[in-house]
Design a protein around this motif. Structure first.
Motif, PDB file in Angstrom:
ATOM      1  N   HIS A 103       0.842  -1.192   0.000  1.00 57.29           N
ATOM      2  CA  HIS A 103       0.000   0.000   0.000  1.00 57.29           C
ATOM      3  C   HIS A 103       0.876   1.241   0.000  1.00 57.29           C
ATOM      4  CE1 HIS A 103      -3.458   2.524   0.753  1.00 57.29           C
ATOM      5  NE2 HIS A 103      -2.878   3.019   1.838  1.00 57.29           N
ATOM      6  N   ARG A 104       0.853   1.995  -1.077  1.00 59.58           N
ATOM      7  CA  ARG A 104       1.550   3.270  -1.225  1.00 59.58           C
ATOM      8  C   ARG A 104       3.073   3.163  -1.253  1.00 59.58           C
ATOM      9  NH1 ARG A 104      -2.052   7.382  -0.787  1.00 59.58           N
ATOM     10  NH2 ARG A 104      -4.005   6.944   0.264  1.00 59.58           N
ATOM     11  N   THR A 105       3.605   1.984  -1.436  1.00 60.04           N
ATOM     12  CA  THR A 105       5.061   1.867  -1.504  1.00 60.04           C
ATOM     13  C   THR A 105       5.432   0.544  -2.169  1.00 60.04           C
ATOM     14  OG1 THR A 105       7.123   1.919  -0.220  1.00 60.04           O
ATOM     15  CG2 THR A 105       5.253   0.786   0.770  1.00 60.04           C
ATOM     16  N   ARG A 106       6.654   0.472  -2.654  1.00 61.34           N
ATOM     17  CA  ARG A 106       7.189  -0.755  -3.221  1.00 61.34           C
ATOM     18  C   ARG A 106       8.553  -1.001  -2.596  1.00 61.34           C
ATOM     19  NH1 ARG A 106       7.589   0.191  -8.894  1.00 61.34           N
ATOM     20  NH2 ARG A 106       5.485  -0.600  -9.180  1.00 61.34           N
ATOM     21  N   ARG A 126       7.951   4.484   6.138  1.00 66.24           N
ATOM     22  CA  ARG A 126       8.680   3.439   6.863  1.00 66.24           C
ATOM     23  C   ARG A 126       8.073   3.229   8.251  1.00 66.24           C
ATOM     24  NH1 ARG A 126       9.821   4.166   1.798  1.00 66.24           N
ATOM     25  NH2 ARG A 126      12.026   4.412   1.242  1.00 66.24           N
ATOM     26  N   THR A 127       7.642   4.312   8.890  1.00 75.03           N
ATOM     27  CA  THR A 127       7.022   4.182  10.208  1.00 75.03           C
ATOM     28  C   THR A 127       5.721   3.402  10.123  1.00 75.03           C
ATOM     29  OG1 THR A 127       8.035   6.236  11.005  1.00 75.03           O
ATOM     30  CG2 THR A 127       6.067   5.466  12.162  1.00 75.03           C
ATOM     31  N   MET A 128       4.916   3.659   9.106  1.00 77.25           N
ATOM     32  CA  MET A 128       3.658   2.939   8.972  1.00 77.25           C
ATOM     33  C   MET A 128       3.889   1.455   8.697  1.00 77.25           C
ATOM     34  SD  MET A 128       1.415   5.041   9.821  1.00 77.25           S
ATOM     35  CE  MET A 128       0.102   3.831   9.625  1.00 77.25           C
ATOM     36  N   LEU A 129       4.937   1.120   7.946  1.00 77.87           N
ATOM     37  CA  LEU A 129       5.263  -0.285   7.739  1.00 77.87           C
ATOM     38  C   LEU A 129       5.637  -0.948   9.065  1.00 77.87           C
ATOM     39  CD1 LEU A 129       7.310  -0.415   4.413  1.00 77.87           C
ATOM     40  CD2 LEU A 129       5.121  -1.502   4.880  1.00 77.87           C
ATOM     41  N   ARG A 130       6.411  -0.233   9.865  1.00 79.07           N
ATOM     42  CA  ARG A 130       6.773  -0.779  11.179  1.00 79.07           C
ATOM     43  C   ARG A 130       5.533  -0.929  12.060  1.00 79.07           C
ATOM     44  NH1 ARG A 130      11.940   3.136  10.662  1.00 79.07           N
ATOM     45  NH2 ARG A 130      13.445   1.563   9.947  1.00 79.07           N
ATOM     46  N   VAL A 144       9.662  -5.330  10.249  1.00 77.38           N
ATOM     47  CA  VAL A 144      10.957  -4.716  10.515  1.00 77.38           C
ATOM     48  C   VAL A 144      11.420  -4.089   9.204  1.00 77.38           C
ATOM     49  CG1 VAL A 144      13.382  -5.209  11.024  1.00 77.38           C
ATOM     50  CG2 VAL A 144      11.571  -6.255  12.404  1.00 77.38           C
ATOM     51  N   VAL A 145      11.954  -2.869   9.262  1.00 78.07           N
ATOM     52  CA  VAL A 145      12.353  -2.151   8.050  1.00 78.07           C
ATOM     53  C   VAL A 145      13.828  -1.775   8.145  1.00 78.07           C
ATOM     54  CG1 VAL A 145      11.971  -0.123   6.598  1.00 78.07           C
ATOM     55  CG2 VAL A 145      10.023  -1.223   7.747  1.00 78.07           C
ATOM     56  N   THR A 179       0.113   2.789  18.568  1.00 75.93           N
ATOM     57  CA  THR A 179      -0.909   3.811  18.338  1.00 75.93           C
ATOM     58  C   THR A 179      -1.271   3.904  16.864  1.00 75.93           C
ATOM     59  OG1 THR A 179      -0.113   5.098  20.232  1.00 75.93           O
ATOM     60  CG2 THR A 179      -1.471   6.254  18.616  1.00 75.93           C
ATOM     61  N   LEU A 180      -0.261   3.952  16.004  1.00 75.78           N
ATOM     62  CA  LEU A 180      -0.515   4.073  14.571  1.00 75.78           C
ATOM     63  C   LEU A 180      -1.165   2.804  14.020  1.00 75.78           C
ATOM     64  CD1 LEU A 180       2.765   5.854  13.445  1.00 75.78           C
ATOM     65  CD2 LEU A 180       0.501   6.864  13.769  1.00 75.78           C
ATOM     66  N   SER A 181      -0.778   1.658  14.549  1.00 76.08           N
ATOM     67  CA  SER A 181      -1.392   0.410  14.116  1.00 76.08           C
ATOM     68  C   SER A 181      -2.877   0.389  14.457  1.00 76.08           C
ATOM     69  CB  SER A 181      -0.688  -0.775  14.787  1.00 76.08           C
ATOM     70  OG  SER A 181      -1.316  -1.990  14.445  1.00 76.08           O
TER      71      SER A 181
END
Length: 462
Positions: free
Chosen positions: A44-47, A87-91, A96-97, A322-324
């Protein structure tokens, strides 16, 4: 790189089952750690450049990005804040990024490069304090430097070999502990009051942007449980550190690494060094979230608006939790009606345009200018999205857009004058390799020709 590395590494093997996938295994006696490797995974929104998915144990996922300075942190492509958010949203989604630069690859492969290592990030005195702390936290002192004060590629391999989040959290905590012995580290606040802590952090983060920070709060005595510090590593990257001593047997650390993304610094060598250090730090401090802390990746432009109340040290759930939770609440549930675009079948829109390209171009001056106009028109015509920021060959000649299919090989390049020798060499390399390339402005003038050259999003033949 990985192919060459496994040939000289006794405990690792790589079995490829296609040009974009394979299996990486680490063997230690009877124990095997097995990862499924996938290249260029669309999310979503990244590759991602590479994804490692655990195949033999608990579900674990590692996303790897190869970051080029010109396309991520330069004046022409300043994606610093956007990258940090992605990157934060993936985490927050449980991945792990690791972010690796081309300079890291050059250093790992011992190729000539003007780049300096971002590690170790502080003086020998601070390094010794970090090693002492790791031993105090229950780790083996001799193993610390070889896991932390190393090339990010070495750290990535170390994590893949030993994917123990709790152990990596202890290493991250010890690494941050070392900052307290680094030159220039200053105390910001010592308090037992949540409101004072929140105000102190807001005040400190406010100093990074153009916003005038509020005066720092009055602080309590040294016996108060929460300490706030401001430090800098050897590149000058600022890091705000919090230490919660409420439980003396379990110190809780957080680190907020903040990179200057203002126009005034983007052309400087010092900025390039700090950008690489910013990635190096946050590759490791992300693990603080596994030990009741937070490892935060911020840009100057977003620091003043950062919601410090979600941090664990401020009584929140932690940034990632929180973001999750926020994403879970906003996601549509099964059976919930939602709108879908009414696009004719022959004009289906490639989601990569919106998720990977246009979102970034909208953050650039004039929404990407002519490149943005070209992107929007091609998306509306149902054309397959290109590789954004493609690099050709060992010299990594970069173009804005590239359709890399063997029977297409079309590129969009940035405009350059005759004095730009690198751009001329770039163009020669692409032409020699059989590419058709023009600037966005030139392709807009020959738009119908470009549309005829490019594959449609549903074209199954390419």
């Amino acid at each position: 790189m990985l192919r060459d590395w496994v040939t000289v590494t006794e405990d690792a093997s790589l079995d490829e089952d296609g040009h974009a996938s394979g299996h990486l295994r680490f063997t230690r006696g009877a124990d095997v750690v097995h990862w499924r490797l996938t290249a260029q995974e669309q999310l979503h929104r990244t590759r991602t450049d590479f994804t490692f998915t655990r195949a033999d144990g608990p579900h674990q996922s590692v996303k790897v990005y190869l970051e080029g300075f010109e396309f991520h942190a330069s004046r022409r492509h300043n994606r610093i804040a956007a990258d940090a958010r992605q990157r934060t949203m993936l985490r927050a989604d449980g991945h792990v990024v690791f972010e690796i630069t081309w300079a890291d690859i050059d250093l790992f492969e011992q190729r000539p490069t003007p780049a300096r290592p971002a590690w170790p990030p502080y003086s020998s005195t601070a390094q010794e304090q970090a090693k002492d702390a790791y031993e105090q936290y229950g780790g083996q002192r001799a193993q610390f430097a070889g896991a932390v004060f190393v090339n990010p590629i070495t750290a990535l391999i170390g994590y893949l070999r030993e994917p123990d989040n709790e152990r990596w959290a202890l290493r991250a905590a010890a690494m941050v502990t070392g900052l307290l012995a680094a030159g220039g580290t200053t105390p910001v606040a010592v308090t037992s009051r949540r409101d004072d802590l929140i105000n102190a952090l807001r005040s400190e983060l406010g100093t990074f942007g153009e916003r005038q920070a509020v005066p720092p709060p009055l602080v309590g005595g040294t016996s108060s449980p929460v300490h706030v510090y401001r430090s800098n590593d050897l590149t000058g990257l600022p890091i705000v550190v919090t230490l919660d001593t409420a439980d003396s047997e379990h110190l809780r650390w957080s680190a907020l690494a903040v990179l200057d993304d203002s126009d005034a610094v983007l052309d400087t060598d010092a900025h390039k060094d700090r950008w690489r250090s910013w990635l190096y730090w946050t590759n490791l401090t992300q693990f603080l979230a596994f030990d009741d802390g937070d490892g935060v990746q911020l840009a100057y432009s977003t620091a003043a608006d950062y919601d410090v109340e979600m941090l664990a040290v401020c009584g929140g759930l932690g940034e990632l939790n929180t973001l999750s939770g926020a994403r879970a609440v906003s996601a549509p549930t099964a059976g919930t009606p939602h709108s879908s675009p009414t696009v004719p079948a022959q004009r289906r829109r490639d989601p990569s345009w919106d998720e990977d390209i246009l979102e970034i171009l909208r953050d650039e001056p004039n929404q990407g200018g002519e490149l943005g106009i070209l992107a929007r028109q091609l998306a509306e015509r149902g054309k397959r999205a290109p590789v954004f920021g493609y690099e050709l060959g060992t010299s990594r000649w970069m173009v804005d857009f590239a359709w890399t299919e063997s029977n297409v090989k079309v590129a969009v390049v940035y405009a350059a004058d005759e004095s730009d020798h690198d751009a001329l060499r770039r163009d020669e390399a692409y032409v020699e390799d059989g590419w058709t390339l023009l600037t966005a402005s030139e392709w807009l003038g020959r738009f119908d020709e470009l549309v005829a050259l490019l594959p449609d999003v549903e074209d199954p033949t390419l």
